[in-house]
Scaffold this active site. Structure first.
Site, PDB file in Angstrom:
ATOM      1  N   ASN A  42       0.853  -1.192   0.000  1.00 50.95           N
ATOM      2  CA  ASN A  42       0.000   0.000   0.000  1.00 50.95           C
ATOM      3  C   ASN A  42       0.887   1.240   0.000  1.00 50.95           C
ATOM      4  O   ASN A  42       0.610   2.225   0.692  1.00 50.95           O
ATOM      5  CB  ASN A  42      -0.923  -0.004   1.235  1.00 50.95           C
ATOM      6  N   LYS A  91      -5.704  -1.971   5.658  1.00 51.12           N
ATOM      7  CA  LYS A  91      -6.620  -1.013   6.300  1.00 51.12           C
ATOM      8  C   LYS A  91      -7.833  -0.626   5.456  1.00 51.12           C
ATOM      9  O   LYS A  91      -8.570   0.303   5.807  1.00 51.12           O
ATOM     10  CB  LYS A  91      -5.853   0.247   6.674  1.00 51.12           C
ATOM     11  N   SER A 131      -7.295   2.523  16.291  1.00 49.35           N
ATOM     12  CA  SER A 131      -8.222   3.375  15.550  1.00 49.35           C
ATOM     13  C   SER A 131      -9.476   3.678  16.348  1.00 49.35           C
ATOM     14  O   SER A 131      -9.952   2.839  17.124  1.00 49.35           O
ATOM     15  CB  SER A 131      -8.619   2.671  14.251  1.00 49.35           C
ATOM     16  N   TYR A 156     -11.817  -5.183   9.379  1.00 51.14           N
ATOM     17  CA  TYR A 156     -10.647  -4.314   9.613  1.00 51.14           C
ATOM     18  C   TYR A 156     -10.720  -3.746  11.027  1.00 51.14           C
ATOM     19  O   TYR A 156      -9.766  -3.866  11.807  1.00 51.14           O
ATOM     20  CB  TYR A 156     -10.586  -3.163   8.600  1.00 51.14           C
ATOM     21  N   LYS A 160      -8.334  -4.314  14.763  1.00 52.73           N
ATOM     22  CA  LYS A 160      -7.758  -3.302  15.665  1.00 52.73           C
ATOM     23  C   LYS A 160      -8.172  -3.587  17.115  1.00 52.73           C
ATOM     24  O   LYS A 160      -7.347  -3.546  18.032  1.00 52.73           O
ATOM     25  CB  LYS A 160      -8.199  -1.898  15.259  1.00 52.73           C
ATOM     26  N   ASN A 206     -11.537   7.305   1.330  1.00 49.84           N
ATOM     27  CA  ASN A 206     -11.595   8.364   2.329  1.00 49.84           C
ATOM     28  C   ASN A 206     -11.934   9.725   1.711  1.00 49.84           C
ATOM     29  O   ASN A 206     -11.608  10.025   0.548  1.00 49.84           O
ATOM     30  CB  ASN A 206     -10.266   8.445   3.094  1.00 49.84           C
TER      31      ASN A 206
HETATM   32  C1  WQD Z   1     -15.333  10.363   6.459  1.00 47.89           C
HETATM   33  C2  WQD Z   1     -16.730  10.914   6.189  1.00 47.89           C
HETATM   34  C3  WQD Z   1     -18.142   9.474   4.888  1.00 47.89           C
HETATM   35  C4  WQD Z   1     -15.898   9.679   1.155  1.00 47.89           C
HETATM   36  C5  WQD Z   1     -12.024   5.662   7.887  1.00 47.89           C
HETATM   37  C6  WQD Z   1     -11.841   4.289   8.417  1.00 47.89           C
HETATM   38  C7  WQD Z   1     -11.310   4.371   9.826  1.00 47.89           C
HETATM   39  C8  WQD Z   1     -10.061   5.201   9.843  1.00 47.89           C
HETATM   40  C9  WQD Z   1     -10.292   6.575   9.222  1.00 47.89           C
HETATM   41  C10 WQD Z   1      -8.144   3.776   9.790  1.00 47.89           C
HETATM   42  C11 WQD Z   1     -17.821   9.861   6.324  1.00 47.89           C
HETATM   43  C12 WQD Z   1     -17.851  10.772   4.143  1.00 47.89           C
HETATM   44  C13 WQD Z   1     -16.295   9.847   2.467  1.00 47.89           C
HETATM   45  C14 WQD Z   1     -16.700  10.224   0.114  1.00 47.89           C
HETATM   46  C15 WQD Z   1     -18.216  11.088   1.743  1.00 47.89           C
HETATM   47  N1  WQD Z   1      -9.018   4.537   9.141  1.00 47.89           N
HETATM   48  N2  WQD Z   1     -17.435  10.552   2.749  1.00 47.89           N
HETATM   49  N3  WQD Z   1     -17.837  10.916   0.450  1.00 47.89           N
HETATM   50  O1  WQD Z   1     -15.054   6.286   7.347  1.00 47.89           O
HETATM   51  O2  WQD Z   1     -14.624   8.092   9.098  1.00 47.89           O
HETATM   52  O3  WQD Z   1     -12.931   6.356   8.696  1.00 47.89           O
HETATM   53  O4  WQD Z   1     -10.805   6.351   7.892  1.00 47.89           O
HETATM   54  O5  WQD Z   1      -8.051   3.537  10.944  1.00 47.89           O
HETATM   55  O6  WQD Z   1     -11.049   3.059  10.273  1.00 47.89           O
HETATM   56  O7  WQD Z   1     -13.113   3.684   8.445  1.00 47.89           O
HETATM   57  O8  WQD Z   1     -13.307   8.101   6.971  1.00 47.89           O
HETATM   58  O9  WQD Z   1     -12.786   9.540   5.062  1.00 47.89           O
HETATM   59  O10 WQD Z   1     -13.931   7.312   4.619  1.00 47.89           O
HETATM   60  O11 WQD Z   1     -15.212   9.172   5.680  1.00 47.89           O
HETATM   61  O12 WQD Z   1     -19.265  11.723   2.020  1.00 47.89           O
HETATM   62  O13 WQD Z   1     -16.401  10.088  -1.115  1.00 47.89           O
HETATM   63  O14 WQD Z   1     -16.774  11.368   4.835  1.00 47.89           O
HETATM   64  O15 WQD Z   1     -19.510   9.105   4.728  1.00 47.89           O
HETATM   65  O16 WQD Z   1     -18.976  10.460   6.886  1.00 47.89           O
HETATM   66  P1  WQD Z   1     -14.107   7.196   8.035  1.00 47.89           P
HETATM   67  P2  WQD Z   1     -13.761   8.499   5.500  1.00 47.89           P
END
Ligand code: WQD
Length: 343
Positions: A42, A91, A131, A156, A160, A206
């Site tokens: 990655n 991840k 996390s 995932y 953790k 993300n």
């Molecule tokens: C953030 C918000 C989405 C993309 C993830 C992992 C977590 C940690 C951090 C490792 C959410 C919204 C996202 C998009 C959107 N990683 N979104 N449109 O899900 O909080 O956490 O990363 O440890 O384990 O799950 O982060 O950035 O994916 O989403 O609206 O195209 O942005 O719905 O509300 P998340 P994210």
């Protein structure tokens, strides 16, 4: 800052990754000598070039998966490290649902191998990458380290939570390890030099890398996953922390462990800003900071998303003497500068 013969060596597993590479920089700046082990599943070799540009020297890197016992044994034999920061793990939340055994095997076996090798070679300091996902959708906000962990939303996230328990139980069995599990919230941004940053494989899951790729014209349109949540503007709330602030928290954690006289210890610490931001505010702040208008639409909720989670960071302040220093605007400016560099 160039490590000297007296600089304590730190093994950084996954040190070519997003958070790992930024932590490598902060370690050198703090007088440590990082040694990377990474399988580059990655990441890219170009990260090592970026590190060389920032630091002015090469960082030793072993290309291997952390389940490769022969290589890990060789590293502990050759490098006489004084601590380990363990980032290496798969991840991708969505992939973990499709391929749970890949995630349990890789993420848990590598940790258990490290926990066997560390006492064998007299290495006692471990900082573990955990996390906020272990909190699920908390009943109360902001979450403290005493907030009950809820069943993971994905394999995932479960790796953790299980990893934290494996470390805790190993230490309770009188294995001489001092460990801090850092529960990250949402890491964003990039090193201000734009020499290293986030390199998502394929379509970013993300939010912030999707925003910067949309701003760069790589993605046609950003979808906001739901605006019918019980939040001020209907979109989800998260705690977005600059990756360099997060990297510096690892250095503080390592220093705390190194100073401890204990034979063994275990604790967990939230690493966030303590501020919750909605998705729409991230978008609006990005537009205001960069002058780039984002093309986005409101879509359905993403399965598995929690409505809101953000950190109580008082323990990190008190125990580590650490607090996030960088603003949301700075994080988004640094993310955009990095995206422009690699586009
Ligand atoms: C953030 C918000 C989405 C993309 C993830 C992992 C977590 C940690 C951090 C490792 C959410 C919204 C996202 C998009 C959107 N990683 N979104 N449109 O899900 O909080 O956490 O990363 O440890 O384990 O799950 O982060 O950035 O994916 O989403 O609206 O195209 O942005 O719905 O509300 P998340 P994210």
């Amino acid at each position: 800052m160039t490590p000297t013969r007296n600089s304590p060596k730190i093994l950084v597993t996954g040190g070519a990754g997003f958070i790992g590479s930024h932590t490598v920089v902060s370690l050198v700046e703090a007088g440590f000598e990082p040694v990377i082990v990474d399988d580059f599943s990655n990441s890219q070799q170009s990260v090592l070039d970026g590190l060389r540009t920032i630091l002015g020297h090469d960082v030793r890197c072993y290309t291997a998966n952390c389940n490769d016992a022969a290589v890990l044994e060789e590293i502990f034999q050759n490098e006489s490290v004084s601590g380990v920061i363990h980032f290496a793990a798969y991840k991708a939340v969505g992939e973990s649902v499709a391929k749970p055994l890949k995630y349990y095997r890789n993420n848990l076996d590598s940790l258990m191998l490290l926990l066997e090798l560390m006492p064998k070679y007299g290495v006692s300091n471990l900082v573990f990458s955990s996390s906020c996902t272990v909190y699920g959708q908390p009943e109360q906000l902001p979450v403290t380290e005493n907030t009950p962990r809820l069943p993971a939303q994905s394999p995932y996230g479960n790796t953790k939570a299980i990893s934290e328990d494996i470390i805790r139980d190993t230490i309770q069995a009188n294995v001489p390890i001092k460990a801090l599990a850092l529960r990250y919230f949402n890491p964003i941004g990039a090193h201000p030099s734009a020499e290293i940053g986030e390199l998502p494989l394929g379509v970013p899951a993300n939010l912030v890398p999707f925003i910067t790729q949309t701003a760069a014209g790589i993605r046609q349109s950003l979808t906001v996953y739901g605006n019918d949540y019980n939040t001020p503007d209907g979109t989800c709330i998260r705690d977005y922390i600059h990756v360099v602030d997060l990297a510096e928290a690892h250095v503080q954690a390592l220093r705390k462990l190194s100073e401890s006289e204990a034979v063994s210890s275990y604790d967990v610490i939230n690493i966030g800003t303590g501020r919750g931001e909605t998705v729409l505010n991230i978008i609006n702040t990005f537009e205001a900071e960069t002058g780039v208008n984002l093309n986005y639409t409101i879509g359905p909720r993403r399965p598995g998303d929690v409505e809101q989670v953000y950190a109580d960071v008082s323990k990190a302040n008190e125990v580590l003497g650490w607090t996030a220093r960088r603003s949301l605007g700075e994080s988004l400016r640094d993310a955009w500068r990095w995206q422009q560099k690699i586009s």
